[in-house]
Design a protein around this motif. Structure first.
Motif, PDB file in Angstrom:
ATOM      1  N   TYR A   1       9.318   1.529  -1.736  1.00 43.17           N
ATOM      2  CA  TYR A   1       8.955   2.443  -0.648  1.00 43.17           C
ATOM      3  C   TYR A   1       9.769   3.738  -0.752  1.00 43.17           C
ATOM      4  O   TYR A   1      10.848   3.754  -1.350  1.00 43.17           O
TER       5      TYR A   1
ATOM      6  N   SER B  31      -6.368  -1.882  -3.318  1.00 40.56           N
ATOM      7  CA  SER B  31      -6.016  -2.970  -2.404  1.00 40.56           C
ATOM      8  C   SER B  31      -7.205  -3.899  -2.185  1.00 40.56           C
ATOM      9  O   SER B  31      -7.051  -5.131  -2.172  1.00 40.56           O
TER      10      SER B  31
ATOM     11  N   ARG C  10       0.823  -1.212   0.000  1.00 38.34           N
ATOM     12  CA  ARG C  10       0.000   0.000   0.000  1.00 38.34           C
ATOM     13  C   ARG C  10       0.855   1.259   0.000  1.00 38.34           C
ATOM     14  O   ARG C  10       0.497   2.259  -0.605  1.00 38.34           O
ATOM     15  N   GLY C  11       1.993   1.218   0.686  1.00 36.34           N
ATOM     16  CA  GLY C  11       2.782   2.420   0.892  1.00 36.34           C
ATOM     17  C   GLY C  11       3.815   2.786  -0.160  1.00 36.34           C
ATOM     18  O   GLY C  11       4.238   3.949  -0.218  1.00 36.34           O
TER      19      GLY C  11
ATOM     20  N   PHE D 176       0.524   9.401  -6.192  1.00 28.54           N
ATOM     21  CA  PHE D 176       1.183   9.553  -4.897  1.00 28.54           C
ATOM     22  C   PHE D 176       1.961  10.866  -4.889  1.00 28.54           C
ATOM     23  O   PHE D 176       2.663  11.182  -5.841  1.00 28.54           O
TER      24      PHE D 176
ATOM     25  N   ARG E 283      -6.514   2.545  -1.551  1.00 31.88           N
ATOM     26  CA  ARG E 283      -7.423   1.748  -0.711  1.00 31.88           C
ATOM     27  C   ARG E 283      -8.305   0.865  -1.570  1.00 31.88           C
ATOM     28  O   ARG E 283      -8.421  -0.346  -1.330  1.00 31.88           O
TER      29      ARG E 283
END
Length: 212
Positions: free
Chosen positions: A171, A92, A26-27, A193, A89
């Motif tokens: 990441y 996912s 997710r990150g 992002f 979100r």
């Protein structure tokens, strides 16, 4: 006080055939998000099964193979394009649904890590916050999702060297952010992002300035 290990208490309370479901990725600023669904064989639970975050990479890889050999496993993905279109979100949750749908047998219940349940599951869904630390089924799914995604990122790192994806998995480490500034955005970066978006805006501004 020692940290308690995940167990089958939640699976026993639900009854029936349970698939643990978890996601990884997710990150990160780059790469797809991965989800896994695992139905454990109660008679063949690998020794040392735990939340993937509590295990070394070596132990995760060993358990990855054992879980595949001893359980029903399916993996679902959501692409960078889907992440940017839906948000992380929703992407996912989509990957989680795809993982459950990919199982060779349909469970009675999908035990989902977190507080959100994917829509249109082929079975009943129950959420469990911090489930990877509480449920053995979710812990198994966390290992499968983590290892599968790490391997994909290692492959992408060979095609796009310099970003360190083989060690940072996409990441936003200092090295990854510095590489973004130096080498720019790849097709595998998540444009929605903020750090990636800001670099793209900066590039547009520089292009406009150069034309003046």
């Amino acid at each position: 006080m020692p940290r308690s290990m995940p167990d089958l208490v939640h699976e026993d309370a639900l009854g029936g055939l349970i698939a643990g479901v978890d996601e990884a990725g997710r990150g990160p600023l780059a790469g797809p998000v991965c989800a896994a669904a695992v139905i454990l064989d109660r008679g063949m639970i690998p020794v040392g099964l735990n939340d993937s975050k509590m295990l070394s990479a070596t132990k995760r890889n060993i358990l990855f193979d054992l879980i595949h050999a001893q359980a029903h496993v399916a993996i679902g993905w959501a692409s960078v394009e889907e992440i940017d279109a839906l948000n992380i979100r929703e992407a996912s949750l989509l990957a989680m649904r795809r993982a459950v749908e990919g199982l060779a047998i349909c469970p009675d219940t999908a035990l989902i890590d977190g507080n959100a349940c994917p829509r249109e599951l082929p079975c009943h869904g129950v959420t469990l916050v911090k489930g990877d630390a509480k449920s053995l089924s979710i812990a198994a799914a966390s290992i499968i999702a983590k290892v599968a995604r790490d391997r994909v990122m290692a492959g992408l790192a060979k095609a796009h060297p310099g970003y360190g994806w083989e060690v940072n998995q996409g990441y936003p480490t200092a090295a990854h952010l510095a590489a973004l500034q130096d080498m720019g955005v790849t097709p595998h970066h998540r444009r929605s992002f903020r750090p990636v978006h800001n670099i793209l805006l900066s590039q547009v501004a520089q292009h406009i300035d150069s034309k003046k």
